[in-house]
Scaffold this motif. Structure first.
Motif, short mmCIF file in Angstrom:
data_model
loop_
_atom_site.label_atom_id
_atom_site.label_comp_id
_atom_site.label_asym_id
_atom_site.label_seq_id
_atom_site.Cartn_x
_atom_site.Cartn_y
_atom_site.Cartn_z
N THR A 1 0.84 -1.19 0.00
CA THR A 1 0.00 0.00 0.00
C THR A 1 0.88 1.24 0.00
O THR A 1 1.80 1.37 0.81
N THR A 2 0.60 2.15 -0.93
CA THR A 2 1.37 3.39 -1.01
C THR A 2 0.51 4.58 -0.61
O THR A 2 -0.68 4.61 -0.88
N VAL A 3 1.15 5.54 0.04
CA VAL A 3 0.48 6.77 0.47
C VAL A 3 1.43 7.93 0.26
O VAL A 3 2.61 7.84 0.60
N ARG B 1 3.36 16.37 -0.90
CA ARG B 1 3.42 16.44 -2.36
C ARG B 1 3.85 17.83 -2.81
O ARG B 1 3.28 18.83 -2.39
N GLU C 1 -2.43 11.33 -10.65
CA GLU C 1 -2.94 10.35 -9.68
C GLU C 1 -1.99 9.15 -9.66
O GLU C 1 -2.25 8.14 -10.31
N ARG D 1 -1.20 5.33 -5.65
CA ARG D 1 -2.46 5.02 -4.97
C ARG D 1 -2.67 3.52 -5.00
O ARG D 1 -2.45 2.88 -6.02
N GLY D 2 -3.08 2.98 -3.87
CA GLY D 2 -3.39 1.56 -3.80
C GLY D 2 -2.17 0.72 -3.52
O GLY D 2 -1.14 1.20 -3.07
N HIS E 1 5.80 4.28 -11.17
CA HIS E 1 5.13 5.50 -10.70
C HIS E 1 6.15 6.59 -10.37
O HIS E 1 5.93 7.76 -10.67
#
Length: 166
Positions: free
Chosen positions: A75-77, A81, A130, A133-134, A144
């Motif tokens: 899981t990435t968060v 940013r 985006e 995510r996920g 990414h």
């Protein structure tokens, strides 16, 4: 003695593989802008659930940074940013980040185990995409990261890790 050597190799093999060596720097077109990126207790430190953690780093030139975490389950968060910062030493969360209790902090939450943290630097603001995510595999995490860095004239990546324990 032979068993101890095997056990140590096994432990080293379980630690997250972090960092960007010369090969990755060349392949990714990175320049050495970020240094000394680590959690406040040092790379690989153990933190109990609900403990606070801060990340320090140094930038050799001004630019924009993004902080992303990847938990043991993939899981990435995105924690920060496109934060514009001058050259010099910094700590995330920034001292200016406050909440009702005072200084903002990241709290360690489940899942237990080693989590990776990747600091991304660009000399120009990264486009809002985006990404991160996920749940991602290591290859997707790298894909990414490359997409996020885009075509910035100067870009860098640093990685560290810490472990959440009960």
């Amino acid at each position: 003695m032979r068993f101890l050597g095997f056990f140590l190799l096994l432990l080293v093999g379980c630690a997250p593989q972090v960092g960007f060596g010369d090969k990755e720097r060349r392949e990714w077109g990175l320049q050495p802008v970020i240094s000394d990126f680590a959690p406040d207790r040092g790379e690989g430190a153990k933190y109990r659930l609900r403990e606070r953690v801060f990340f320090s780093f140094t930038l050799s030139q001004p630019g924009y940074v993004t902080l992303v975490t990847m938990d043991p389950d993939g899981t990435t968060v995105v924690l920060e940013r496109n934060v514009q910062l001058p050259a010099g030493k910094h700590t995330f969360p920034l001292a200016a980040d406050r909440n009702a209790q005072g200084q903002a902090a990241y709290l360690v939450v489940p899942p237990l185990g080693p989590s990776r943290f990747r600091l991304l630097y660009t000399s120009t603001p990264a486009p809002s995409r985006e990404l991160f995510r996920g749940k991602l595999s290591n290859e997707e995490f790298n894909r990414h990261t490359r997409a996020y860095l885009g075509e910035a004239p100067v870009r860098d990546v640093a990685e560290t890790w810490m472990e959440a324990v009960p």
